[in-house]
Design a protein around this motif. Structure first.
Motif, PDB file in Angstrom:
ATOM      1  N   ALA A  66       4.024  10.360  -6.706  1.00 30.19           N
ATOM      2  CA  ALA A  66       5.160  10.750  -7.546  1.00 30.19           C
ATOM      3  C   ALA A  66       4.675  11.150  -8.934  1.00 30.19           C
ATOM      4  CB  ALA A  66       6.168   9.613  -7.635  1.00 30.19           C
ATOM      5  N   ALA A  67       3.694  10.402  -9.457  1.00 31.88           N
ATOM      6  CA  ALA A  67       3.124  10.730 -10.759  1.00 31.88           C
ATOM      7  C   ALA A  67       2.374  12.061 -10.730  1.00 31.88           C
ATOM      8  CB  ALA A  67       2.194   9.606 -11.219  1.00 31.88           C
ATOM      9  N   LEU A  68       1.903  12.434  -9.536  1.00 34.42           N
ATOM     10  CA  LEU A  68       1.208  13.708  -9.363  1.00 34.42           C
ATOM     11  C   LEU A  68       2.172  14.849  -9.059  1.00 34.42           C
ATOM     12  CD1 LEU A  68      -1.812  12.457  -7.182  1.00 34.42           C
ATOM     13  CD2 LEU A  68      -1.874  13.073  -9.614  1.00 34.42           C
ATOM     14  N   GLY A  69       3.466  14.517  -8.952  1.00 33.92           N
ATOM     15  CA  GLY A  69       4.482  15.549  -8.701  1.00 33.92           C
ATOM     16  C   GLY A  69       4.781  15.789  -7.244  1.00 33.92           C
ATOM     17  N   TRP A  92       0.842  -1.203   0.000  1.00 30.98           N
ATOM     18  CA  TRP A  92       0.000   0.000   0.000  1.00 30.98           C
ATOM     19  C   TRP A  92       0.878   1.255   0.000  1.00 30.98           C
ATOM     20  CZ3 TRP A  92      -4.701   0.346  -1.515  1.00 30.98           C
ATOM     21  CH2 TRP A  92      -5.623  -0.690  -1.307  1.00 30.98           C
ATOM     22  N   TRP A  93       1.902   1.260   0.834  1.00 29.20           N
ATOM     23  CA  TRP A  93       2.771   2.439   0.898  1.00 29.20           C
ATOM     24  C   TRP A  93       3.513   2.636  -0.423  1.00 29.20           C
ATOM     25  CZ3 TRP A  93       3.203   6.830   3.121  1.00 29.20           C
ATOM     26  CH2 TRP A  93       4.398   7.544   3.075  1.00 29.20           C
ATOM     27  N   ASP A  94       3.999   1.562  -1.015  1.00 27.34           N
ATOM     28  CA  ASP A  94       4.698   1.672  -2.297  1.00 27.34           C
ATOM     29  C   ASP A  94       3.781   2.260  -3.369  1.00 27.34           C
ATOM     30  OD1 ASP A  94       6.935   0.563  -1.150  1.00 27.34           O
ATOM     31  OD2 ASP A  94       6.602  -1.448  -1.967  1.00 27.34           O
ATOM     32  N   VAL A  95       2.529   1.814  -3.392  1.00 29.49           N
ATOM     33  CA  VAL A  95       1.581   2.333  -4.378  1.00 29.49           C
ATOM     34  C   VAL A  95       1.286   3.806  -4.116  1.00 29.49           C
ATOM     35  CG1 VAL A  95      -0.810   2.173  -5.193  1.00 29.49           C
ATOM     36  CG2 VAL A  95       0.546   0.089  -4.876  1.00 29.49           C
ATOM     37  N   GLU A  96       1.126   4.163  -2.837  1.00 26.66           N
ATOM     38  CA  GLU A  96       0.880   5.576  -2.507  1.00 26.66           C
ATOM     39  C   GLU A  96       2.049   6.451  -2.953  1.00 26.66           C
ATOM     40  OE1 GLU A  96      -1.922   4.542   1.382  1.00 26.66           O
ATOM     41  OE2 GLU A  96       0.234   4.806   1.598  1.00 26.66           O
ATOM     42  N   VAL A  97       3.266   5.976  -2.726  1.00 23.68           N
ATOM     43  CA  VAL A  97       4.454   6.718  -3.162  1.00 23.68           C
ATOM     44  C   VAL A  97       4.453   6.883  -4.678  1.00 23.68           C
ATOM     45  CG1 VAL A  97       6.967   6.600  -3.368  1.00 23.68           C
ATOM     46  CG2 VAL A  97       5.876   6.112  -1.169  1.00 23.68           C
ATOM     47  N   ILE A 103      -5.967  16.635  -6.280  1.00 20.58           N
ATOM     48  CA  ILE A 103      -6.719  15.513  -6.823  1.00 20.58           C
ATOM     49  C   ILE A 103      -7.946  15.223  -5.956  1.00 20.58           C
ATOM     50  CG2 ILE A 103      -5.320  13.803  -5.560  1.00 20.58           C
ATOM     51  CD1 ILE A 103      -5.720  11.894  -7.941  1.00 20.58           C
ATOM     52  N   PRO A 104      -9.117  15.014  -6.560  1.00 17.46           N
ATOM     53  CA  PRO A 104     -10.304  14.666  -5.761  1.00 17.46           C
ATOM     54  C   PRO A 104     -10.096  13.340  -5.024  1.00 17.46           C
ATOM     55  CG  PRO A 104     -10.935  15.373  -7.969  1.00 17.46           C
ATOM     56  CD  PRO A 104      -9.441  15.198  -7.982  1.00 17.46           C
ATOM     57  N   LEU A 105     -10.684  13.233  -3.854  1.00 23.32           N
ATOM     58  CA  LEU A 105     -10.510  12.036  -3.023  1.00 23.32           C
ATOM     59  C   LEU A 105     -10.943  10.775  -3.774  1.00 23.32           C
ATOM     60  CD1 LEU A 105      -9.820  10.744  -0.292  1.00 23.32           C
ATOM     61  CD2 LEU A 105     -12.159  11.254   0.455  1.00 23.32           C
ATOM     62  N   ALA A 106     -12.097  10.822  -4.447  1.00 23.01           N
ATOM     63  CA  ALA A 106     -12.585   9.633  -5.154  1.00 23.01           C
ATOM     64  C   ALA A 106     -11.617   9.204  -6.252  1.00 23.01           C
ATOM     65  CB  ALA A 106     -13.965   9.910  -5.747  1.00 23.01           C
ATOM     66  N   ASP A 107     -11.043  10.163  -6.948  1.00 23.39           N
ATOM     67  CA  ASP A 107     -10.092   9.836  -8.008  1.00 23.39           C
ATOM     68  C   ASP A 107      -8.825   9.201  -7.425  1.00 23.39           C
ATOM     69  OD1 ASP A 107     -11.902  10.929  -9.742  1.00 23.39           O
ATOM     70  OD2 ASP A 107     -10.762  12.756 -10.151  1.00 23.39           O
ATOM     71  N   LEU A 108      -8.355   9.741  -6.305  1.00 19.36           N
ATOM     72  CA  LEU A 108      -7.161   9.185  -5.672  1.00 19.36           C
ATOM     73  C   LEU A 108      -7.410   7.761  -5.206  1.00 19.36           C
ATOM     74  CD1 LEU A 108      -4.298   9.328  -4.575  1.00 19.36           C
ATOM     75  CD2 LEU A 108      -5.211  10.453  -2.523  1.00 19.36           C
ATOM     76  N   MET A 109      -8.548   7.506  -4.580  1.00 19.31           N
ATOM     77  CA  MET A 109      -8.842   6.160  -4.101  1.00 19.31           C
ATOM     78  C   MET A 109      -8.915   5.171  -5.257  1.00 19.31           C
ATOM     79  SD  MET A 109     -11.369   6.532  -0.800  1.00 19.31           S
ATOM     80  CE  MET A 109     -12.754   7.185  -1.721  1.00 19.31           C
ATOM     81  N   ALA A 110      -9.466   5.602  -6.388  1.00 25.20           N
ATOM     82  CA  ALA A 110      -9.524   4.727  -7.559  1.00 25.20           C
ATOM     83  C   ALA A 110      -8.120   4.385  -8.049  1.00 25.20           C
ATOM     84  CB  ALA A 110     -10.331   5.395  -8.672  1.00 25.20           C
ATOM     85  N   LEU A 111      -7.228   5.386  -8.079  1.00 19.54           N
ATOM     86  CA  LEU A 111      -5.847   5.143  -8.500  1.00 19.54           C
ATOM     87  C   LEU A 111      -5.133   4.197  -7.543  1.00 19.54           C
ATOM     88  CD1 LEU A 111      -4.705   8.730  -9.578  1.00 19.54           C
ATOM     89  CD2 LEU A 111      -5.092   6.754 -11.080  1.00 19.54           C
ATOM     90  N   LEU A 112      -5.355   4.383  -6.241  1.00 17.79           N
ATOM     91  CA  LEU A 112      -4.700   3.527  -5.250  1.00 17.79           C
ATOM     92  C   LEU A 112      -5.186   2.086  -5.344  1.00 17.79           C
ATOM     93  CD1 LEU A 112      -4.715   5.922  -2.153  1.00 17.79           C
ATOM     94  CD2 LEU A 112      -2.773   5.339  -3.603  1.00 17.79           C
TER      95      LEU A 112
END
Length: 253
Positions: A58-61, A49-54, A92-101
């Protein structure tokens, strides 16, 4: 056959009792059910989970501070994702971030999904003795269903996902729902957790807790036994936690 979480509205008495601050007393002392967390407890995925969050940030800058890892571990995705948005100043909207994660995590576990030491043996032992079990996770249903293909859905009587309850961990609701779904008294359930957030939820529900710390240490306490690994946990050990008149002796992690 594994079933999913019962409807929240079907369990008003159990939830209202705890919301009023009253834990129902145990009716007897025998172990009735075992309720297990997923990430970091049965599968070695807290680091994933942490690796994916990083990677996502990172892709978001943005660069995540490693000190934040202890803040986001073990809680609901809405809380951890919301914290990271606030901490980084991302728009980034919360829903969009959760979908990416969730998507990133699914891709990661598709490549590798290691079980925690002792997990396979414990699940097999519980199944062999027909102990009612529930998988209780703050992860979303889409993630749980992917992980179940590796854990074996036959090992769980029911599963509770974080996006299927009104209030997830650290609130007691997921464990109260799981106990009710198994027709078990929460005070006669043993919960196995790896984070302080999950431990808080289980204890608020009135369950006995076995803590197997993954990312951050957890101290022993009343009705809480700390062990270094699931390899320390078997069915006689769990029955011993609920023996008549016995308070579990804390272990050192």
């Amino acid at each position: 056959m594994t079933s999913t979480v019962p409807a929240l509205g079907a369990l008003p008495h159990a939830l209202d009792t705890v919301r009023a601050g009253e834990i129902p007393p145990a009716r007897g002392s025998a172990l009735q059910a075992v309720l297990l967390d997923m990430d970091g407890t049965l599968v070695d995925t807290e680091g994933f989970w942490w690796d994916v969050e990083v990677e996502v940030f990172a892709a978001l800058g943005h660069t995540l501070d490693d000190a934040w890892r202890h803040v986001v571990v073990g809680g609901p995705m809405t809380r951890s994702a919301g914290f990271l948005i606030q901490a980084t100043g991302s728009d980034i909207p919360l829903a969009d971030l959760m979908a990416l994660l969730n998507t990133g995590f699914e891709e990661r576990i598709g490549r590798d999904l290691p079980l925690m030491p002792g997990a396979a043996r414990l699940l097999a032992e519980l199944a062999a003795h027909r102990v009612p079990t529930a998988l209780v996770s703050a992860s979303h249903r889409r993630i749980i269903d992917r992980v179940l293909s590796s854990l074996g859905p036959q090992h769980f009587t029911l599963t509770v996902a974080g996006d299927e309850v009104e209030r997830t961990k650290p609130h007691p609701d997921p464990y109260l729902i799981a106990a009710a779904g198994l027709d078990a008294d929460p005070a006669r359930c043993a919960v196995i957790e790896d984070t302080a957030t999950g431990v808080a939820a289980a204890e608020a529900a009135g369950c006995h807790v076995v803590a197997v710390p993954s990312v951050a240490p957890i101290a022993p306490a009343a009705r809480r036994t700390v062990v270094p690994s699931l390899e320390e946990v078997d069915l006689p050990f769990l029955h011993g936690l609920l023996s008549e008149g016995q308070t579990p002796a804390p272990h050192s992690a």
